[in-house]
Write an enzyme that holds these catalytic residues in place. Structure first.
Site, PDB file in Angstrom:
ATOM      1  N   ASP A 206       0.865  -1.182   0.000  1.00 33.08           N
ATOM      2  CA  ASP A 206       0.000   0.000   0.000  1.00 33.08           C
ATOM      3  C   ASP A 206       0.902   1.232   0.000  1.00 33.08           C
ATOM      4  OD1 ASP A 206      -2.283   1.821   0.463  1.00 33.08           O
ATOM      5  OD2 ASP A 206      -3.334  -0.033   0.976  1.00 33.08           O
ATOM      6  N   HIS A 276      -2.870   3.149  -4.528  1.00 33.09           N
ATOM      7  CA  HIS A 276      -2.261   2.671  -3.270  1.00 33.09           C
ATOM      8  C   HIS A 276      -0.865   2.095  -3.533  1.00 33.09           C
ATOM      9  CE1 HIS A 276      -5.563   3.491  -0.543  1.00 33.09           C
ATOM     10  NE2 HIS A 276      -6.412   2.971  -1.411  1.00 33.09           N
ATOM     11  N   GLU A 340      -9.785   2.915  -5.145  1.00 36.37           N
ATOM     12  CA  GLU A 340      -9.343   4.262  -4.805  1.00 36.37           C
ATOM     13  C   GLU A 340      -8.140   4.739  -5.613  1.00 36.37           C
ATOM     14  OE1 GLU A 340     -10.838   4.657  -0.249  1.00 36.37           O
ATOM     15  OE2 GLU A 340      -8.962   3.579  -0.470  1.00 36.37           O
TER      16      GLU A 340
HETATM   17  C1  ACM Z   1     -10.829  -0.301   0.667  1.00 35.81           C
HETATM   18  O1  ACM Z   1     -11.300  -0.276   1.820  1.00 35.81           O
HETATM   19  N1  ACM Z   1     -10.219   0.756   0.176  1.00 35.81           N
HETATM   20  C2  ACM Z   1     -10.956  -1.475  -0.177  1.00 35.81           C
END
Ligand code: ACM
Ligand code: ZN
Length: 766
Positions: A206, A276, A340
């Site tokens: 991440d 991420h 995201e």
């Molecule tokens: C997430 O909680 N961004 C998958």
């Protein structure tokens, strides 16, 4: 073996019988979580001691070793492994020939007076039978408090037939935001195994840390696994000035994968792309759109810099990474994230724009779809299946992708309608980083509210799906993101006991689920955790927040754990071990606010909970407690209307203007509570109102405090007369979490929530 150990072993075996400590477990006390399909408790007992042998044919070698190791750790000595099927004093595994009812993971468990038989079609079935069998052990046998003791035990006899509802029963762990040791990850996997979960989703990369060694790209861990500091709490400007680091070598990963495999758990690695990705880009900035430079992220949230979808090198790099990942993880599934990913960089990048043009992609969403489809093709060619978060639906789903629905259920519904497999993991019920009690009393968490009861109530198959699409919901998963979870103890606190509720969501048929029965069946599990010294969340004493008692009725606390003690106060002080100990139902002489806490020997305690108890006999003449409510479905996020002048869709009576438990059938709505508030003295008052979303308090038709949207306000000092005043409270909900708190302060009353005993409505003429 060194001579000294040989001596101890001999000594131990000679004195085994006379020295063992016997632990008894009552007849008929068969409590299994998740609840099995069929269970018949017997009336007799099985003695687990050094006379017992284990037997299994070659296909169950792993399960024999597992049970033997487990029994060694709890009994303090090894049981013999039999070469041939014994006729008594044994635990045996039996291979069935394609028993249709049991399927690939079902089992039968038969505990008789001197013979235990576990039967299944597969080693996985045997393994789950072993898990149910261990739940019959007296919890004390798991005690970590007494060293190297030799034990024997009495178990209740029973017959179980069992198989799971869903094939995918998952639990996730984020090791990027905080790193956890290999040893702890194995302990975590043991919790999964005890709950018959079969998928461990390992969130390895991440923005805040890259945690897996990749030989071809050593900087991923040299640079990407270290962040220089971390934001403190929710404060984006304040940092702890402490390095956070850690990663797993490939050898360690193999150990974890093998450990999980022995427990019939597939480890699904997640390598996040295209978003991420900042830790990776800090190491290899070329694979971004701008070229960097970047730092491993020190704050939580979403970052704009993501992998460049225009550059060919990015795909080469990610395929190299996945190639090494696939050598380490035999799992069918590889998770590529996909959530995201802001599109700003792509929209301003020449390489990305060129890619959109040459591939005839209409926008950046289609570019993301192109990205995911390319990764899927690569994985499929290697015989693997892609999983992604529900954002991978945007711009078009990759042909065979499995969707993890996290932003509610809709992504899962959309994917199932397109005949794609779905794993349900909605934030509302399956995010274990959310609070599980009153946020003011819980350790800091990211937000939300996901109580044990709420987890238990989750139904993974949406009722709106047509029958022929329901098969695409392959199971549910709970996620543990670790922004605000820095220690192993806190991980345990967040997953236990919610994991047990989630296991029952996944394993047990809906018609067999019952929350009260679940709490009863959890007793041995709580005790086992207690003896294992696990930092589980001890439930508060059980009762409603507000109770209305008739004349002579007593107030009762139930402890969710029968060996815990409840302490309580009636004077507003926080209870502790010096406070009154609850031993029997309490007769109260006046309206009271009780505060109570559950405690266990050794100091583990629950959060403190407040209970309002109102006595019906104390109610003023012609009045009854509570408020009338008027309910208005609709979106009032633009403007809060004057509900007093509107016609409601429905009306009713509540004891207190609570909105979190309000039975609203709609996501967006308004409520108008109306009635009387009783102010005790002529004095100066300060009122406060906190609300998410809009809230207003009127007294005698005058707006006292509140606003149209998210509010946390207090009034100036107001002179008020004692007695009854007309009260109106507005609340508007825009969808999402609900919260309304009304507070009051006056002489002799420190700031506190307005008590239920202060709201009244006129009694209707009989
Ligand atoms: C997430 O909680 N961004 C998958
Ligand atoms: Zn780009």
């Amino acid at each position: 073996m060194k001579p000294i150990y040989l001596f101890i072993a001999l000594f131990a075996s000679i004195f085994l019988v006379s020295c063992t400590k016997h632990v008894n477990y009552g007849k008929g006390e068969v409590r299994i979580v998740p609840k099995p399909v069929q269970l018949t408790a017997g009336t007799e007992t099985f003695e687990l001691n050094s006379d017992i042998k284990i037997y299994g044919t070659a296909e169950f070698k792993n399960e024999v070793e597992y049970l033997s190791g487990l029994l060694h750790s709890v009994l303090g000595y090894k049981l013999r492994i039999a070469d041939e099927l014994p006729s008594k004093n044994a635990i045996v595994f039996e291979l069935l020939k394609d028993d249709k009812q049991l399927g690939a993971e079902g089992y039968k468990l038969s505990v008789g007076v001197n013979f235990v038989k576990i039967s299944a079609n597969t080693p996985a079935g045997i393994f789950y039978g072993i898990q149910s069998f261990t739940q019959l052990f007296p919890p004390k046998i798991f005690s970590k408090f007494e060293e190297l003791e030799l034990r024997s035990a009495t178990l209740p006899t029973c017959e179980v037939v069992d198989y799971p509802r869903f094939a995918y029963r998952g639990m996730h762990l984020d090791v990027s935001r905080h790193f956890f040791s290999k040893e702890f990850v194995m302990k975590y996997i043991d919790y999964l195994a005890a709950h018959k979960l079969n998928k461990f989703h390992w969130h390895l990369t991440d923005d805040q840390g890259w945690r897996i060694e990749i030989k071809k790209y050593p900087k991923l861990t040299e640079i990407g696994s270290v962040r220089n500091e971390t934001m403190i709490g929710k404060n984006f400007n304040e940092f702890d000035k402490t390095k956070h680091s850690g990663f797993y070598t490939q050898e360690e990963i193999k150990e974890v994968v093998a450990y999980a495999a022995q427990r019939h758990i597939a480890v699904i690695p997640e390598i996040e792309m295209p978003g991420h990705a900042l830790a990776a880009l800090a190491a290899y900035p070329n694979y971004s759109c701008t070229g960097g430079p970047f730092e491993v992220h020190t704050k939580w949230g979403v970052t704009d810099d993501i992998f460049c979808a225009g550059k060919e090198e990015t795909f080469g790099f990610l395929q190299d990474v996945l190639t090494e990942v696939m050598t380490l993880f035999p799992s069918n599934y590889i998770h590529i994230g996909g959530d995201e990913a802001p599109k700003e960089r792509w929209n301003n990048c020449n390489a990305c724009k060129t890619r959109m043009k040459t591939e005839k992609l209409k926008d950046a969403h289609e570019l993301q779809s192109y990205f995911v489809k390319r990764m899927e093709k690569f994985l499929n060619e290697k015989g693997r299946k892609l999983i992604g978060w529900d954002e991978i639906l945007e711009g078009g789903l990759a042909p065979a992708a499995t969707v993890m629905s996290w932003r509610g259920m809709q992504g899962g519904i959309d994917a199932a309608m397109q005949n794609h497999d779905v794993i349900m993991t909605p934030g509302s019920h399956m995010y274990f980083d959310h609070y599980q009690g009153d946020a003011e009393l819980e350790p800091l968490a990211i937000g939300g509210f996901t109580s044990l009861n709420k987890v238990y109530s989750f139904e993974p198959v949406p009722s709106e799906l047509p029958d022929d699409k329901k098969q695409y919901i392959i199971g549910a998963q709970a996620n543990l993101w670790t922004e605000y979870i820095a220690t192993e103890a806190q991980v345990e606190y967040m997953i236990l006991p919610r994991m047990s509720a989630m296991a029952e969501v996944n394993w047990t048929m809906p018609e067999n689920k019952n929350y009260d029965d679940f709490i009863v069946r959890m007793q041995p599990m709580f005790k086992r955790w207690f003896y294992q010294n696990a930092n589980f969340r001890l439930p508060e004493p059980q009762n409603q927040n507000i109770t209305l008692l008739k004349d002579g009725e007593k107030f009762e606390f139930k402890s969710a754990i029968d060996f815990a003690t409840v302490f309580y106060t009636t004077d507003g002080e926080d209870p502790d071990t010096e406070s009154a100990k609850y031993t029997e139902p309490i007769l109260l002489e006046r309206n009271s606010t009780l505060k109570a806490i559950t405690m266990l020997p050794g100091g583990l305690k629950s959060a403190i909970k407040e209970y309002s108890v109102l006595l019906e006999s104390r109610v003023k003449r012609n009045k009854i407690y509570g408020l009338n409510y008027r309910y208005f479905p609709g979106d009032f996020s633009q403007k809060m209307p004057d509900f007093r002048t509107m016609k409601p869709a429905s009306e009713g009576h509540v004891i207190y203007p609570e909105v979190d438990n309000f039975p609203a059938p709609d996501k967006k709505f308004g409520i108008h509570f109306t009635g009387l508030i009783f102010l005790p003295i002529d004095e100066k008052y300060v009122f406060g109102l906190k609300s998410d979303d809009g809230g207003k308090l009127f007294i005698d038709d005058k707006l006292i405090v509140g606003s149209e949207g998210f509010t946390a306000l207090v009034t100036d000092t107001l002179e008020m007369l004692s007695g009854f005043h007309k009260v109106d409270i507005f609340y508007t909900e825009f969808g999402g979490s609900r919260n309304l708190k009304l507070q009051m302060e006056t002489k002799g009353i420190k700031k506190q929530n307005i008590q239920p005993g202060m709201f009244f409505i006129e009694k209707k003429e009989e």
